[in-house]
Structures are given as structure tokens and as C-alpha cells.
Design a protein around this motif. Structure first.
Motif, PDB file in Angstrom:
ATOM      1  N   VAL A 144      35.043  -0.225  53.938  1.00 25.82           N
ATOM      2  CA  VAL A 144      36.453  -0.360  52.688  1.00 25.82           C
ATOM      3  C   VAL A 144      36.646  -1.804  52.825  1.00 25.82           C
ATOM      4  O   VAL A 144      37.026  -1.782  54.701  1.00 25.82           O
ATOM      5  CB  VAL A 144      37.051   0.547  52.433  1.00 25.82           C
ATOM      6  CG1 VAL A 144      38.465   0.273  51.772  1.00 25.82           C
ATOM      7  CG2 VAL A 144      36.686   2.096  52.888  1.00 25.82           C
ATOM      8  N   HIS A 168      33.650  -0.372  49.447  1.00 20.49           N
ATOM      9  CA  HIS A 168      34.061  -0.237  48.358  1.00 20.49           C
ATOM     10  C   HIS A 168      35.185  -1.361  48.894  1.00 20.49           C
ATOM     11  O   HIS A 168      35.366  -1.889  49.746  1.00 20.49           O
ATOM     12  CB  HIS A 168      35.219   0.336  48.153  1.00 20.49           C
ATOM     13  CG  HIS A 168      34.451   2.436  47.913  1.00 20.49           C
ATOM     14  ND1 HIS A 168      34.599   2.098  46.665  1.00 20.49           N
ATOM     15  CD2 HIS A 168      33.821   3.020  48.283  1.00 20.49           C
ATOM     16  CE1 HIS A 168      33.118   3.621  46.030  1.00 20.49           C
ATOM     17  NE2 HIS A 168      33.402   4.174  47.307  1.00 20.49           N
ATOM     18  N   LEU A 189      37.955   0.591  45.492  1.00 26.04           N
ATOM     19  CA  LEU A 189      38.388   1.893  44.891  1.00 26.04           C
ATOM     20  C   LEU A 189      39.550   2.024  44.747  1.00 26.04           C
ATOM     21  O   LEU A 189      39.781   3.198  44.307  1.00 26.04           O
ATOM     22  CB  LEU A 189      38.866   1.982  46.816  1.00 26.04           C
ATOM     23  CG  LEU A 189      38.893   3.407  47.569  1.00 26.04           C
ATOM     24  CD1 LEU A 189      38.547   4.036  47.259  1.00 26.04           C
ATOM     25  CD2 LEU A 189      39.738   3.082  48.878  1.00 26.04           C
TER      26      LEU A 189
END
Length: 608
Positions: A144, A168, A189
């Protein structure tokens, strides 16, 4: 050390009456800090859900534009957790998280904790090969990244062991309402989470204290960062020690947090202290000395998280109207030096300084529960401070082969017994974990964690920090690995040997980097090329402040650099015959260091 710093039993007992109102919370804290059953289902997720149940409509998180209650924050974390689960994240899954300080980061970590997944908190100042190493080290099943760090990630994407790892993206905007389009190859996300359920997940109740919560990167003597395991059990111990026994914040308090959230100081110490009492956190992207007091005034903060360097910056600022009669009553952190402790407390009217000592990988923590000055505080852990031979860099063993305890007030190596009550989670690399363990310490078969730090016992299970051992020093609130910097310097054409060590500058905390270089025959040092090379390869805090030349390098029998003499002469032109250079604050180049400039540095004419 001042004799006034020693804590006698009588002095300790006279301090107790003022803490009587806090006794119930302190006892609760001791309970959480002392839990031995590592299969007990307590976790960060449990602490958040408990706070939402007890303080649902009280503020939980704030920034410049947003304000979330505990109910809102918990619901957001739940939606993210359901989204992660739909993407295949499960208990034990490692998710690399690369975001600057913002509410999204804490929501993502809370979501992962609800699944029993592990957030690998990447240092946002890492770049290039160091960043690639940190990602490859933990083998994440998902990554992420915030939009503010997308370029840094893109630069190393080709160096990843698993280039197809799901990724993400988090937009740099109000992600609670995010409608932005993710870059090609990335998932958004927040969009995935928007329509997910807001209810608590059943997974949360199954997370155990033995489960990893975070992976925290720490610089070690091997050069590149290591990933230490922060278990939910250690987080719960912090929840008890810092939250209930130490600060005892309540739901009317607000903790102002500027420390980077890839550090345990932020995500474990400060966050657990807030959750324990239902207090709010006001989060700032990066620390600013000039904005500190206006922010405290705007939020009416009652507490803040600190490191020693941050406190020095504040003291160096001219007095301002916002600091007078400010709302702060307490602070929590580490590294506040005795030399400025009293001045800081008096100037800003701080009643309670909850100084602590802990490490990401270790099994021991001290907390200044009883608010004494100039101490890292008290610990219930089983520890010892043993005599240490600095010249030979090893603990001293007696005739029977066992270590020897230092006397009260005598500096020595801090070690902590490894037991069911005080387990050692260690690093992701078992070999590095074993290297941190001392065996047969006081009896055959025992095992103790080697902190690598010098401490002194000042009485009544209180200690005072003295210094760090080994090849890591601390500067600008970061641990700097000398080996990492030596490797970077050694890659510069013409550098045959690079010896890096920490030296002190008057009026600063910690030690800055200094490098002694041996050049190839006939090579002249190009300081402009050196500065550009260091800036490209290292985080700002790791770039050496001082450079010197040497004609030969002294090594031990095992080819380790001998640094004692280099540290002693440091950057003093009267003690160093060779050329010296310094990188002055704000400069991107090195300046020749002569006696006049040396005198100015010693007189604190520059703010490093």
C-alpha cells in the motif's frame, strides 16, 4: 550523573502519596504489562473496539481538516479490513505500508490488526536500494503506497523480488470520500472499502498476543535495515505500561503527534497511550518547530509525543505568545537529556514528563511512572546492568564464566532475562535474533536479551540512559548504521576505506555521523561529488556531517575497524593532522573545517 538523580527508598516512598489517585489505573497497567499467556486474545484491534464501545462519540483522530469520532474511525477501519479480506489478506499476511503521517495510515494499520495481518512500516525517507531491500526483506503479499511516495516506489519497482505483488494506491486527499482514479496497475483501496460493511469483524476476536502486529525497520550493525517483530503482546504491554500506568490520559485529553508513524514511538507508545483512555490524537505530517505552539493552541492539546531532538528544537525557538499559558500538561517520549530536562519543563510549564526506554526488537521497557527527573523510569521486568569492557567491546565475565553486575550508579550493559513473561520476539531473520541473545549469563542455561545500551541503576528499579554500544548511533531521532554509510562511501570512485562513527556536537542530542576516508594513491577528494553521491544514496539524517582523510586504517584481528581513537579526536583541527570538512546546516556541500570554524561550532553558532 548528579547525586540528586539517585533514588533512595525514602525518596521513592515520599513521592507515592501524590500518585494515589492514579493507583487503580496503574494497577490495571501492571496487569496488562505482566500477562504471560501469549495465546490470550488481546490486540490493537481489541483496544480500538473497546475504546469505540466506551468512548464512541468522543474524538479519536484529527488533522488540519478532519475530525473523526471513535465510532467513525472504528467503522472506517472495519470497511478497510473487509476490503483487505476480499483481496485475500489473512491472519499472518504481511502488507507493506508506505505512507506519510496521515489518518489513512492509522486506519490501514487498525484494519490489518483486525485481520491479524502484519503491517510492515517502511521508513518514508528510504530511497533506492535501501527501500528495495526493505520491501524484499519482508516478502509482502500486498503493498500500500500513498500518492506522495509513488515516485519513490516506482524508482525501485524493477528491483523487487516479486514485481507482480498486488498494489494499492492511496490518494493524497480526503480518502473518506475518495473518487480519484488510481494509476495503471494499482487498485484504489479507499474505493474498494467504500461499500464494505462497517461492523466489527469476527476475525478480530481471534487475534492473539503472540501474533505479529507490525514489522518495524531498525538499522543494525550489518548495514542494511532489519525488520523487528512487534507483536500484539508487546503492544498490549505498552498499552498497560504507557497508557494506564504511565500517562493515564482520559477521553478529555488530546495528544499532539508529529513523530513519524513508521516508528514505534508513534504507533505503539503514543497510540496505545491514547487508546487506553479514549483520548484523541491530532496528527501532523511532519514536525515543525514554528508551527508547534500554534497547533497546540488550535487543538488545545494536553499531551505530545517527543524525542529529545524535537525538545531541543523547541528550546532553540524564540519565545512566542502561543507557548505562554499553553494547554500542555504532560509529554511522552525518549531521549530528553538531563542537560535540558529542567529548562524544558520550566519554560513550557510541563507537569509530567513520561520519559521511557524501549526498543522495537527488545523485551524490556522502562517508563517514568512516578515522574522523577532525569530517568527513563521504572520497569517490572527482570533485568540486570552488567559490567562492560569498552576497549574490547564485550561484557566482562568472572572466573566462573558468568557476567558481573555493575554497582549502583556505575554504567554497564543493560540485559533482560528472556522468559514466558518477558519473551523475545526478535527479528524476521533467526540468525540475527540469536546474535542478540546472551547465554549462560548468571547460571548455566539462562538466556538474556542484549540491548546494546549502556545504562546505570539509580535505585528502586529506576535507570538512567548512558549511551549506545556498537556500530549504530542515533541522530535526528533516527538510528544510523555505520556499516550502511561505509558501504555507500566505499562505492565512490577513489575511496579505498571508509570508517564511519558518531561524534557529539555541543548543544545537540545524540551523535552525528563522521567519516574517515582513505583514498587511492594519487586521488584527490572531490567534496562536491562526495556530497552529491551521499545525498542520492542516503537519507538526510544518515549523511555524515564531518569528513576527514586518513593515510591508513587500524583494524582488529577480525578485520573490524578500530574507531576509539577516531572518536576521541573527532573533528578537532588541533588533534587531527589531516584535512577536515563539515557540512553546515542548510548546505548541500562540504566546507573546509579550520580552527575558526571549529570554535564557532563549539560555541553553538550553528544549529545542527
Amino acid at each position: 550523573m548528579s547525586q540528586a538523580d539517585l533514588i533512595s527508598p525514602l525518596r521513592f516512598l515520599t513521592r507515592l502519596p501524590q500518585h494515589l489517585p492514579r493507583v487503580p489505573r496503574m494497577l490495571r497497567g501492571l496487569y496488562y504489562a505482566g500477562i504471560r499467556n501469549r495465546e490470550k486474545q488481546l490486540s490493537l484491534a481489541w483496544a480500538l473496539e473497546r475504546a469505540a464501545l466506551l468512548h464512541g462519540e468522543r474524538p479519536a483522530l484529527l488533522d488540519e481538516t478532519r475530525r473523526l469520532t471513535y465510532n467513525q474511525f472504528n467503522a472506517w477501519a472495519n470497511r478497510l479490513a473487509w476490503a483487505f479480506k476480499a483481496e485475500g489478506v489473512r491472519r499472518g499476511s504481511v502488507v507493506a505500508v508506505i505512507l506519510e503521517n496521515r489518518l489513512e495510515l492509522l486506519a490501514i494499520l487498525a484494519a490489518l490488526s483486525k485481520l491479524g495481518a502484519v503491517g510492515a512500516l517502511v521508513n518514508t525517507s528510504q530511497r533506492g536500494k535501501v527501500l528495495a531491500h526493505s520491501l524484499n526483506l519482508v516478502k509482502p503479499g500486498c503493498i500500500v503506497v500513498g500518492s506522495e511516495l509513488l515516485n519513490a516506489f516506482d524508482d525501485v519497482a524493477a528491483l523487487l523480488d516479486k514485481p507482480d505483488t498486488p498494489r494499492h494506491w492511496i490518494a493524497d486527499q480526503d480518502c473518506l470520500q475518495d473518487t480519484g482514479n488510481a494509476p495503471a496497475g494499482w487498485g484504489n483501496l479507499m474505493q474498494l472499502a467504500r461499500n464494505q460493511a462497517s461492523e466489527n469483524l469476527p476475525d478480530s476476536a481471534r487475534v492473539q498476543m503472540k501474533d505479529p502486529c507490525f514489522l518495524i525497520y531498525t538499522s543494525g550493525t550489518t548495514g542494511l535495515p532489519k525488520a523487528s517483530i512487534m507483536s500484539h503482546g508487546k503492544w498490549i504491554k505498552a498499552y498497560g505500561g504507557f497508557g494506564h500506568s504511565g500517562l493515564t490520559l482520559n477521553n478529555q485529553d488530546l495528544l499532539y503527534l508529529t513523530l513519524p508513524c513508521y516508528h514505534n514511538n508513534a504507533v505503539t507508545v503514543c497510540w496505545s497511550a491514547a487508546l487506553a483512555g479514549g483520548a484523541a490524537i491530532a496528527l501532523r505530517r511532519k514536525f515543525s518547530a514554528s508551527a508547534f505552539w500554534p497547533d497546540v493552541q488550535r487543538y488545545q492539546a494536553t499531551c505530545f509525543g517527543y524525542i529529545g531532538e524535537l525538545c531541543r528544537y523547541l528550546l532553540n525557538q524564540p519565545e512566542c505568545a502561543a507557548e505562554r499559558n499553553n494547554s500542555l500538561r504532560c509529554m511522552i517520549g525518549n531521549g530528553l537529556r538531563p542537560s535540558i530536562w529542567s529548562e524544558f519543563k520550566a519554560r513550557f510549564g510541563i507537569e509530567q514528563i513520561t520519559e521511557f526506554y524501549a526498543s522495537s526488537e527488545g523485551n524490556i521497557g522502562f517508563t517514568n511512572v512516578f515522574n522523577f527527573d532525569n530517568t527513563v523510569g521504572f520497569t517490572p521486568a527482570t533485568y540486570a546492568i552488567v559490567r562492560y569492557d569498552l576497549d574490547n567491546d564485550q561484557a566482562i565475565r568472572g572466573k566462573k564464566g558468568f557476567l558481573q553486575k555493575a554497582k549502583k550508579g556505575e554504567p554497564g550493559l543493560l540485559i533482560c532475562e528472556i522468559s514466558a513473561k518477558w519473551p523475545f520476539d526478535g527479528y524476521t531473520d533467526p540468525a540475527k535474533s540469536e546474535a542478540a541473545i546472551l547465554r549462560n549469563v548468571f547460571k548455566q542455561g539462562d538466556a538474556w536479551f542484549n540491548t546494546g545500551d549502556l545504562m546505570r541503576d539509580i535505585g528502586c528499579k529506576h535507570a538512567q540512559f548512558v549511551d549506545r554500544l556498537g556500530d549504530t548511533f542515533r541522530w535526528k531521532g533516527e538510528n544510523v548504521s555505520t556499516t550502511e554509510v561505509e558501504n555507500v562511501l566505499g562505492a565512490l570512485p577513489g575511496v579505498e576505506d571508509a570508517v564511519v562513527y558518531g561524534v557529539e556536537i555541543p548543544g545537540t542530542n545524540g551523535r552525528c555521523g563522521m567519516a574517515a576516508l582513505r583514498l587511492s594513491e594519487g586521488t584527490q577528494l572531490n567534496t562536491h561529488a562526495l556530497a552529491a553521491h551521499l545525498e542520492a544514496e542516503l537519507p538526510e539524517y544518515a549523511v555524515p556531517v564531518f569528513i576527514r582523510l586518513i593515510s591508513e586504517v587500524e583494524t582488529t584481528g577480525t578485520f573490524k575497524y578500530k574507531k576509539a581513537d577516531l572518536k576521541q579526536t573527532a573533528y578537532n583541527p588541533s588533534a587531527v593532522a589531516e584535512a577536515l570538512w563539515v557540512r553546515l546546516p542548510g548546505d548541500k556541500h562540504f566546507t573546509a573545517l579550520d580552527h575558526t570554524l571549529f570554535s564557532a561550532i563549539n560555541q553553538q553558532a550553528y544549529r545542527f
